[in-house]
Design an enzyme around this catalytic site. Structure first.
Site, PDB file in Angstrom:
ATOM      1  N   ASP A 331       5.038  49.879  15.284  1.00 30.21           N
ATOM      2  CA  ASP A 331       5.510  48.469  15.179  1.00 30.21           C
ATOM      3  C   ASP A 331       4.728  47.617  14.135  1.00 30.21           C
ATOM      4  O   ASP A 331       3.653  47.836  14.166  1.00 30.21           O
ATOM      5  CB  ASP A 331       5.780  48.085  16.394  1.00 30.21           C
ATOM      6  CG  ASP A 331       6.900  46.856  16.287  1.00 30.21           C
ATOM      7  OD1 ASP A 331       7.854  46.864  15.499  1.00 30.21           O
ATOM      8  OD2 ASP A 331       7.000  45.994  17.363  1.00 30.21           O
ATOM      9  N   ASP A 641      11.218  49.324  22.147  1.00 27.56           N
ATOM     10  CA  ASP A 641      10.525  50.489  21.702  1.00 27.56           C
ATOM     11  C   ASP A 641      10.506  51.383  23.000  1.00 27.56           C
ATOM     12  O   ASP A 641       9.908  52.503  22.651  1.00 27.56           O
ATOM     13  CB  ASP A 641       8.971  49.825  21.930  1.00 27.56           C
ATOM     14  CG  ASP A 641       9.003  48.875  20.425  1.00 27.56           C
ATOM     15  OD1 ASP A 641       9.602  49.293  19.380  1.00 27.56           O
ATOM     16  OD2 ASP A 641       8.308  48.041  20.322  1.00 27.56           O
ATOM     17  N   ASN A 703     -16.336  84.647  33.702  1.00 27.88           N
ATOM     18  CA  ASN A 703     -15.335  85.720  34.619  1.00 27.88           C
ATOM     19  C   ASN A 703     -14.903  87.103  33.916  1.00 27.88           C
ATOM     20  O   ASN A 703     -14.759  87.991  34.922  1.00 27.88           O
ATOM     21  CB  ASN A 703     -13.935  84.599  34.664  1.00 27.88           C
ATOM     22  CG  ASN A 703     -13.989  83.767  35.709  1.00 27.88           C
ATOM     23  OD1 ASN A 703     -15.268  83.163  35.873  1.00 27.88           O
ATOM     24  ND2 ASN A 703     -13.149  83.065  36.123  1.00 27.88           N
ATOM     25  N   GLU A 706     -17.506  89.069  35.172  1.00 27.02           N
ATOM     26  CA  GLU A 706     -17.328  89.740  36.482  1.00 27.02           C
ATOM     27  C   GLU A 706     -16.187  90.813  36.574  1.00 27.02           C
ATOM     28  O   GLU A 706     -16.553  91.893  37.397  1.00 27.02           O
ATOM     29  CB  GLU A 706     -16.986  88.514  37.472  1.00 27.02           C
ATOM     30  CG  GLU A 706     -18.116  87.539  37.324  1.00 27.02           C
ATOM     31  CD  GLU A 706     -17.442  86.142  37.945  1.00 27.02           C
ATOM     32  OE1 GLU A 706     -16.373  86.187  38.405  1.00 27.02           O
ATOM     33  OE2 GLU A 706     -18.179  85.289  37.957  1.00 27.02           O
TER      34      GLU A 706
END
Length: 903
Positions: A331, A641, A703, A706
């Protein structure tokens, strides 16, 4: 039965009253009021229920990661693996608890709109005046309004006496708007509906009456409320969408791995219970349990940092979203400008005078040809300033006063400030030249006069629209005397007025006359003193902030309800454009996406300035940019707005000037209203996203290692080198702290020198997935090697060998955090080594790993055993392998990058 008039601003007074079946003198009867209340309902906005605590709690379990963990827990209990099942449930509880407490916020934007309805109204019913709650207004009610009133419904004006209304929160117009009763054309924009009063605005001057033409959700404010509700339907941010996509991908990968391993095990004739145990280990290994926790805490940390910079974050993920922003729709009034009118230039007969000092600052000077001008040594300038002060109803309190600094019309306040810069104060001036009476501003004549007694004569102080005052003047005051206002002189002054208008300045003409009688015609035979040019000046910090946005590849677009010429000149002043011929898009051109041609879409998307824009048109603009793959931030402070703030990827409301509606609809509120704070938020958001990317790579690469290890052991019919509970301990307890340290890092200094990420870029790109796979293979090979060496070289039993794999994994993942540095950073000096939280996490997690072996109860649960001195040496040596390989890879990639740049 009365029907609501369509386009009431186009109807004459007789037509509007006839259509609503009401007399302006008598108003409605009680029976008519009751019937219309049944037909149209109460004059209140529709309430929107916020999320209940129960709903927020339930939503925490809709995460795909939580779903995988839940399946693993069920399988554990089904096969009497009680400890594993309880441990998985604890992980679920930790995730859901953090998610619940950080998201416990109801949506209250519509409640804020409701507050605007808690007013009263004076109505004429049954021929008499009465005051009623605003919620009881119905279409056809005759409402009496006067200065200071909040407008309680949409009214078509039927009487107007010097009416002026502050509509800035609804239309974006920075100045009070004059009102009259004349009908208008159908295609007139909302900001120019001069015969209408709209719900949620306030009367700043004058009095009058109007007939109610819309109530509740049928009003313009209700329309905005409805737009805000629709705009808020999609409330997921880009980060949440990306995390969901990542979670979905992990689900399918996990299911695929479990199925492949299960089938291979069955074909190999392995025990069903063992296969279930393996499946649980794989499921737990595949899921980055710490990801939701770390993401939440990293965002919360960013939220805390922004609070220190005067920016309050309503939603955690908004911090990251702003970092991805490629377009900021802002604005003008109160955001790029001070929202305080200032006298900037004055034209008197001798030439142009520039006035320095902005806003309410009473320090400044008058300059001509860049030389300081002393008003006391001039003849015309003091007279002009005096008229501006005398013909005035505003008040300017001394700085440091406990009272409000200013009271009254912003344009009149600006005249008082200009006078103060010349050492003139209204109270002292009125003592010397007391006011006899006032001729209030006449919207037809477009002028106002105050009459003052001076040495037995009367001084008429006049101000008004330049074209009106110019026509009423017969002479012009000069330094030596007065000269006749010939047509040639009048044309010369008109050119000066046009010059100011083309520069986006508001213009006022000031005139006076001295007579023997106070009864003289106030608007005849006047002497012109000069023309004043006023502007709402840009905020000082806006210019460097916009420049920084541009350097960061972020487009800043001004979206205002103000006039195109004003908008363009402010855009030039703040650096949005340096082209006087720049294209300014008008609100009427902002149609829905489907209604625009390809050329029109491109023209709008590339525009830096849009003027005369309505709330619905702001929505169209946000939608258009989003369809062009932009991440859109919308700033604003008014009721108008709110829908766009909700629709945008992130809404930014102004804290000081913003309405409560805007604050509640926004994702972020700037307490200092400083545009520069948005730039700081962008930088913080970029740092947060980089951190999220780093700890995601960190968690997933471990991970993957693993999964590869456990899957390989299962396919080879070998003993499991890691147990499910050990994997869970590493993933949830040990990994969480280094990941958190990565998540709260400060980021790199060069973040704001890069363009924003593409809107559709995932958290992990192809390069990151390759890194995860590479790190995962190295980690898996390291762990497998440690397990084999423990069994063969050291001759340890299976429990000790599993413990060595477990400890090697734990320390490998601790050192692995240093592999997360940027490839262009230094080996020893980088954002990871400078992060004190990383070093704290390493020390703390080392302790967690040691107690997992040496504290009896925990050791029994995790099934660990002391590996001995040689076992610990093997653990330390093997755990450093991925770090060394990772750093060598970083150095190679850095050299390749330098080679490409040199080419």
């Amino acid at each position: 039965m009365a029907e609501l008039p369509d386009q009431p601003w186009t109807l004459s007074l007789d037509e509007i009253l006839r259509q609503l079946h009401v007399s302006s003198d008598a108003g409605l009867t009680e029976s008519e009021v009751e019937q219309r209340r049944k037909q149209y309902g109460e004059n209140r906005l529709q309430e929107v229920k916020g999320k209940s605590a129960w709903r927020i709690f339930i939503e925490q379990f809709q995460s795909l990661i939580i779903g995988i963990l839940a399946v693993a827990a069920v399988l554990s209990f089904a096969f009497s693996q009680w400890i594993e099942g309880i441990a998985v449930i604890i992980a679920i509880v930790i995730n859901t608890a953090i998610g619940f407490f950080t998201e416990y916020k109801a949506i209250r934007s519509m409640e804020a709109l409701q507050k605007l309805s808690s007013t009263t109204a004076k109505v004429r019913r049954n021929g008499r005046l009465q005051e009623i709650p605003a919620v009881e207004l119905v279409p056809g009610d005759i409402v009496i309004v006067e200065s200071g009133d909040a407008i309680a419904a949409d009214l078509r004006i039927i009487e107007a006496a010097s009416l002026q209304v502050n509509e800035s929160s609804l239309t974006g117009e920075s100045l009070p708007v004059g009102k009259d009763v004349q009908p208008l054309n159908a295609d007139i924009p909302l900001a120019e509906h001069h015969n209408m009063l709209y719900k949620g605005t306030a009367l700043t001057r004058g009095s009058g009456s109007g007939v109610v033409v819309a109530t509740g959700m049928k009003t313009q404010l209700g329309h905005i409320s409805e737009l805000a509700q629709r705009a808020g339907a999609e409330d997921k941010t880009p980060l949440e969408k990306r995390l969901d996509e990542l979670g979905q991908w992990l689900v399918w990968v996990t299911i695929a791995i479990v199925i492949v391993v299960a089938i291979a095990g069955i074909v190999a004739g392995r025990d069903v219970f063992l296969m279930v145990e393996t499946a649980i280990a794989l499921a737990v290994g595949a899921v980055p349990e710490g990801l939701p926790i770390v993401a939440t805490v990293a965002l919360a940390r960013g939220m805390w940092r922004m609070a220190k910079r005067h920016a309050l974050i309503n939603q955690l993920s908004a911090v990251e979203t702003l970092g991805a922003t490629s377009v900021i729709c802002t604005d003008k009034t109160g955001t790029l400008t001070e929202n305080q009118m200032t006298v900037s230039r004055i034209f008197i007969d001798a030439g142009e005078v520039q006035v320095t000092g902005e806003g309410l600052a009473t320090q400044g000077e008058f300059q001509r040809n860049h030389q300081k001008l002393n008003p006391s040594e001039d003849k015309v300038l003091p007279a002009l300033l005096e008229v501006g002060i005398l013909c005035n109803n505003a008040a300017l309190q001394p700085e440091g006063s406990n009272e409000s600094r200013v009271v009254g019309d912003p344009m009149e306040v600006a005249l008082l400030v200009a006078g103060a810069k010349a050492g003139m104060q209204r109270p002292q001036l009125l003592q010397k030249i007391p006011e006899v009476r006032e001729e209030a501003f006449d919207p037809d004549l477009k002028m106002m006069t105050t009459i003052h007694k001076i040495e037995g004569q009367y001084r008429f102080a006049v101000k008004g629209a330049p074209e009106a005052v110019l026509q009423a003047c017969t002479r012009v005051l000069t330094d030596s005397d007065t000269v006749q206002m010939t047509e040639e002189v009048r044309q010369d002054w008109q050119e000066r007025i046009n010059q100011l208008a083309q520069q986006g300045l508001r213009t006022l003409a000031l005139a006076q006359k001295i007579t023997q009688s106070e009864k003289a015609d106030p608007y005849a035979d006047l002497t012109l003193l000069g023309i004043v040019g006023l502007l709402d000046p840009p905020r000082e910090e806006v210019i460097p902030a916009i420049k920084e946005c541009q350097e960061a590849g972020i487009r800043v677009v001004m979206v205002t309800g103000d006039q195109p010429v004003t908008a363009k000149n402010i855009a030039i002043a703040v650096g949005l454009t340096d082209n006087q011929q720049a294209d300014v898009i008008k609100g009427q051109d902002l149609k829905s996406f489907e209604e625009l041609s390809l050329d029109e879409r491109q023209r709008i998307v590339q525009a830096a300035v849009l003027a005369r824009v309505s709330p619905e048109q702001k929505l169209n603009l946000v939608d258009l940019h989003q369809r062009h793959q932009a991440v859109v931030a919308m700033t604003g402070d008014g009721v108008n707005d709110a829908p766009a703030l909700r629709k945008a990827d992130i809404g930014v409301a102004m804290g000081q000037r913003g309405t409560q509606v805007a604050k509640e609809a926004a994702d972020m509120v700037l307490q200092d209203d400083a545009f520069a704070s948005i730039v700081a938020a962008v930088e913080q958001g970029r740092a947060i996203f980089n951190n999220i990317r780093k700890f995601t790579v960190y968690l997933l690469s471990g991970n993957v290692g693993e999964i590869i290890l456990v899957a390989t052991a299962s396919l080879l019919n070998a003993p499991l080198p890691l147990l499910p509970l050990q994997i869970l301990y590493i993933n949830v307890v040990n990994d969480a702290f280094p990941a958190l340290a990565l998540g709260v890092g400060e980021g790199e200094p060069a973040l704001m020198k890069r363009p924003p990420r593409p809107a559709n870029e995932p958290i992990l790109t192809r390069r990151h997935w390759l890194a995860i796979a590479g790190y995962g293979l190295v980690i898996a090979a390291t762990l497998g090697g440690a397990f084999i060496l423990a069994l063969t070289w050291l001759g340890l039993n299976e429990q000790q060998a599993v413990t060595i794999t477990f400890m090697t994994l734990g320390f490998t993942r601790l050192w692995h955090v240093f592999n997360m540095r940027d490839r262009d950073s230094g080996l020893l000096q980088n954002e990871i080594t400078r992060n004190p939280y990383v070093w704290g996490a390493l020390i703390f997690c080392t302790g967690l790993l040691l107690i997992a072996v040496h504290v009896p109860v925990l050791s029994d649960v995790l099934q660990t055993a002391d590996p001995g001195v040689y076992g610990w040496l093997l653990i330390v040596g093997m755990s450093l392998v991925p770090l060394i390989i990772g750093q060598i890879a970083k150095l190679i990639n850095r050299q390749k990058g330098k080679h490409k740049r040199n080419k």
